[in-house]
Design a protein around this motif. Structure first.
Motif, PDB file in Angstrom:
ATOM      1  N   PRO A 262       0.828  -1.205   0.000  1.00  0.00           N
ATOM      2  CA  PRO A 262       0.000   0.000   0.000  1.00  0.00           C
ATOM      3  C   PRO A 262       0.865   1.259   0.000  1.00  0.00           C
ATOM      4  O   PRO A 262       1.874   1.327   0.705  1.00  0.00           O
ATOM      5  CB  PRO A 262      -0.787  -0.107   1.318  1.00  0.00           C
ATOM      6  CG  PRO A 262      -0.690  -1.533   1.724  1.00  0.00           C
ATOM      7  CD  PRO A 262       0.608  -2.039   1.194  1.00  0.00           C
ATOM      8  N   VAL A 263       0.468   2.228  -0.808  1.00  0.00           N
ATOM      9  CA  VAL A 263       1.165   3.511  -0.873  1.00  0.00           C
ATOM     10  C   VAL A 263       0.281   4.568  -0.231  1.00  0.00           C
ATOM     11  O   VAL A 263      -0.907   4.666  -0.547  1.00  0.00           O
ATOM     12  CB  VAL A 263       1.502   3.882  -2.331  1.00  0.00           C
ATOM     13  CG1 VAL A 263       2.081   5.300  -2.412  1.00  0.00           C
ATOM     14  CG2 VAL A 263       2.491   2.877  -2.921  1.00  0.00           C
ATOM     15  N   VAL A 264       0.875   5.340   0.677  1.00  0.00           N
ATOM     16  CA  VAL A 264       0.158   6.402   1.376  1.00  0.00           C
ATOM     17  C   VAL A 264       0.544   7.726   0.733  1.00  0.00           C
ATOM     18  O   VAL A 264       1.713   8.118   0.735  1.00  0.00           O
ATOM     19  CB  VAL A 264       0.477   6.399   2.879  1.00  0.00           C
ATOM     20  CG1 VAL A 264      -0.355   7.462   3.600  1.00  0.00           C
ATOM     21  CG2 VAL A 264       0.213   5.023   3.480  1.00  0.00           C
ATOM     22  N   VAL A 265      -0.440   8.389   0.174  1.00  0.00           N
ATOM     23  CA  VAL A 265      -0.230   9.609  -0.613  1.00  0.00           C
ATOM     24  C   VAL A 265      -0.268  10.810   0.320  1.00  0.00           C
ATOM     25  O   VAL A 265      -1.152  10.923   1.166  1.00  0.00           O
ATOM     26  CB  VAL A 265      -1.327   9.730  -1.695  1.00  0.00           C
ATOM     27  CG1 VAL A 265      -1.161  11.004  -2.507  1.00  0.00           C
ATOM     28  CG2 VAL A 265      -1.303   8.493  -2.599  1.00  0.00           C
ATOM     29  N   ASP A 266       0.681  11.712   0.147  1.00  0.00           N
ATOM     30  CA  ASP A 266       0.745  12.907   0.999  1.00  0.00           C
ATOM     31  C   ASP A 266      -0.355  13.891   0.613  1.00  0.00           C
ATOM     32  O   ASP A 266      -1.514  13.516   0.550  1.00  0.00           O
ATOM     33  CB  ASP A 266       2.144  13.518   0.925  1.00  0.00           C
ATOM     34  CG  ASP A 266       2.399  14.559   2.022  1.00  0.00           C
ATOM     35  OD1 ASP A 266       1.874  14.386   3.137  1.00  0.00           O
ATOM     36  OD2 ASP A 266       3.118  15.533   1.766  1.00  0.00           O
ATOM     37  N   GLY A 267      -0.025  15.132   0.319  1.00  0.00           N
ATOM     38  CA  GLY A 267      -1.034  16.164   0.119  1.00  0.00           C
ATOM     39  C   GLY A 267      -1.281  16.556  -1.320  1.00  0.00           C
ATOM     40  O   GLY A 267      -1.401  15.714  -2.210  1.00  0.00           O
ATOM     41  N   PHE A 268      -1.333  17.857  -1.560  1.00  0.00           N
ATOM     42  CA  PHE A 268      -1.739  18.439  -2.833  1.00  0.00           C
ATOM     43  C   PHE A 268      -0.917  17.905  -4.007  1.00  0.00           C
ATOM     44  O   PHE A 268      -1.469  17.415  -5.000  1.00  0.00           O
ATOM     45  CB  PHE A 268      -1.595  19.956  -2.728  1.00  0.00           C
ATOM     46  CG  PHE A 268      -2.037  20.734  -3.924  1.00  0.00           C
ATOM     47  CD1 PHE A 268      -3.384  21.003  -4.140  1.00  0.00           C
ATOM     48  CD2 PHE A 268      -1.114  21.241  -4.824  1.00  0.00           C
ATOM     49  CE1 PHE A 268      -3.797  21.745  -5.236  1.00  0.00           C
ATOM     50  CE2 PHE A 268      -1.518  21.984  -5.924  1.00  0.00           C
ATOM     51  CZ  PHE A 268      -2.862  22.232  -6.132  1.00  0.00           C
ATOM     52  N   ILE A 269       0.396  17.974  -3.894  1.00  0.00           N
ATOM     53  CA  ILE A 269       1.265  17.620  -5.017  1.00  0.00           C
ATOM     54  C   ILE A 269       1.307  16.108  -5.212  1.00  0.00           C
ATOM     55  O   ILE A 269       1.239  15.612  -6.345  1.00  0.00           O
ATOM     56  CB  ILE A 269       2.667  18.222  -4.811  1.00  0.00           C
ATOM     57  CG1 ILE A 269       2.557  19.750  -4.822  1.00  0.00           C
ATOM     58  CG2 ILE A 269       3.640  17.762  -5.889  1.00  0.00           C
ATOM     59  CD1 ILE A 269       3.635  20.460  -4.061  1.00  0.00           C
ATOM     60  N   ALA A 270       1.372  15.368  -4.105  1.00  0.00           N
ATOM     61  CA  ALA A 270       1.351  13.910  -4.215  1.00  0.00           C
ATOM     62  C   ALA A 270       0.016  13.413  -4.759  1.00  0.00           C
ATOM     63  O   ALA A 270      -0.032  12.413  -5.486  1.00  0.00           O
ATOM     64  CB  ALA A 270       1.644  13.279  -2.852  1.00  0.00           C
ATOM     65  N   THR A 271      -1.073  14.108  -4.431  1.00  0.00           N
ATOM     66  CA  THR A 271      -2.379  13.729  -4.980  1.00  0.00           C
ATOM     67  C   THR A 271      -2.409  13.909  -6.488  1.00  0.00           C
ATOM     68  O   THR A 271      -2.987  13.088  -7.213  1.00  0.00           O
ATOM     69  CB  THR A 271      -3.502  14.537  -4.314  1.00  0.00           C
ATOM     70  OG1 THR A 271      -3.551  14.208  -2.923  1.00  0.00           O
ATOM     71  CG2 THR A 271      -4.857  14.238  -4.943  1.00  0.00           C
TER      72      THR A 271
END
Length: 354
Positions: A262-271
């Motif tokens: 599983p990959v955990v996506v950070d915020g605005f840019i990672a989204t």
């Protein structure tokens, strides 16, 4: 067959049987059914992504990709471009927010120079992995930010990093980034993917004033017009509007899915990176966790558009993977509850009467 094509072809659907087994275990624990709320949902999804009925927690890792952007020449950041190289050194040296959180939670931290303008690879910085695609992207108002070959290479850097982390035992990977001006290409990508107007997506980034925000909106609007006819696919969007670190994070999303991590996506840019990855391979969102709802720009609108529910809401807008690290700790806590709580049978606790 390219590494990208091969990796996409190896992605399997989620394992529903593993999710059902995890649910059965959750329902046997000394608690009312469903009383751990979203933590139970996280466990079920983790099991399905991992194809692991035992749902054992393992090791966490965070990959931070660092690169520069030609669009910085348009004055879309409150900080000079030299800060990218300075923060590369700071993150690897342990002084950045993500460095502190990774230490606190016991996550390995992989800092990757995928395209910083100032090249330090001749005298390598301790703690930096060098996978440079170039010395920053081109200004996307003058043409595509990246060539097709550069785009593929940056995606494959992310896939390689995902494979390396999985091979070293990581069972949960967070992604983050650093790069002066990178909220501008991220905003452009999210506009292209969602159809939401730049006025609603563009944010203040590193702290722009009102004049700077207006200039940034104008830059994104112009870029979307310039590249309107060449952004049909995820790869073409990345080439036209993206960045090396954004493409690399998209690659981690693809590579993690193929590795059942599983990959955990950070915020605005990672989204933005995750959304492009899902454009490249539809259905990829199922393999990802979205860590938090950022206070940056139209992140909330983008999450709503994609029908994504983040784990946390802390008004973060730093990047670097900070939100991912915090959310990973929540996932780890959920897995620990599953592993270590007693069952009604083992604790000799009476179950529900009816």
């Amino acid at each position: 067959m390219s590494l990208l094509t091969q990796t996409i072809a190896s992605i399997l659907p989620l394992d529903n049987e593993a999710a059902w087994a995890a649910d059965a275990r959750l329902n046997s624990l000394t608690k009312p059914v469903g009383s751990l709320g979203r933590l139970e949902e996280l466990v079920r999804r983790y099991a399905a992504i991992r194809h692991d009925e035992s749902v054992k927690s393992g090791r966490g890792a965070i990959a931070v990709f660092v690169a520069d952007h030609g669009v910085a020449d348009e004055g879309v950041s409150a900080f000079p471009q030299a800060v990218t190289a300075e923060m590369l050194r700071n993150i690897a040296g342990g002084g950045a927010a993500i460095s502190v959180l990774a230490r606190r939670f016991g996550y390995s931290l992989k800092v990757v120079d995928v395209g910083v303008k100032i090249d330090t690879s001749a005298n390598p910085l301790k703690g930096v992995t060098y996978r440079r695609v170039g010395a920053g992207t081109r200004n996307f108002l003058d043409g595509p930010a990246m060539t097709p070959d550069e785009t593929t290479r940056a995606l494959e850097v992310g896939i390689e990093i995902a494979r390396e982390l999985a091979g070293s035992g990581a069972t949960l990977v967070g992604i983050g980034e650093m790069g002066i001006a990178n909220s501008t290409p991220a905003a452009a990508l999210l506009c292209a993917l969602t159809g939401i107007a730049p006025e609603s997506i563009v944010g203040r980034g590193t702290g722009l004033d009102d004049t700077g925000v207006r200039r940034k909106i104008e830059v994104v609007t112009r870029a979307l017009e310039i590249h309107r006819d060449t952004i049909a696919s995820g790869e073409s969007m990345l080439a036209a509007l993206g960045g090396f670190e954004i493409a690399a994070m998209a690659g981690v999303c693809i590579g993690g899915a193929a590795s059942k991590v599983p990959v955990v996506v950070d915020g605005f840019i990672a989204t933005a990176a995750a959304a492009v990855a899902s454009k490249i391979h539809p259905g990829l969102f199922d393999h990802l966790f979205f860590s938090h709802r950022s206070a940056e720009g139209g992140h909330a609108l983008a999450l709503e558009h994609f029908k994504l529910r983040p784990i946390l809401e802390l008004d973060l807008r730093l990047g670097e993977g900070t939100g991912a690290a915090l959310a990973m700790n929540v996932i780890d806590a959920a897995l620990d509850l599953l592993d270590n709580m007693a069952t009604f049978e083992s604790a000799a606790v009476s179950g529900k009467v009816r």
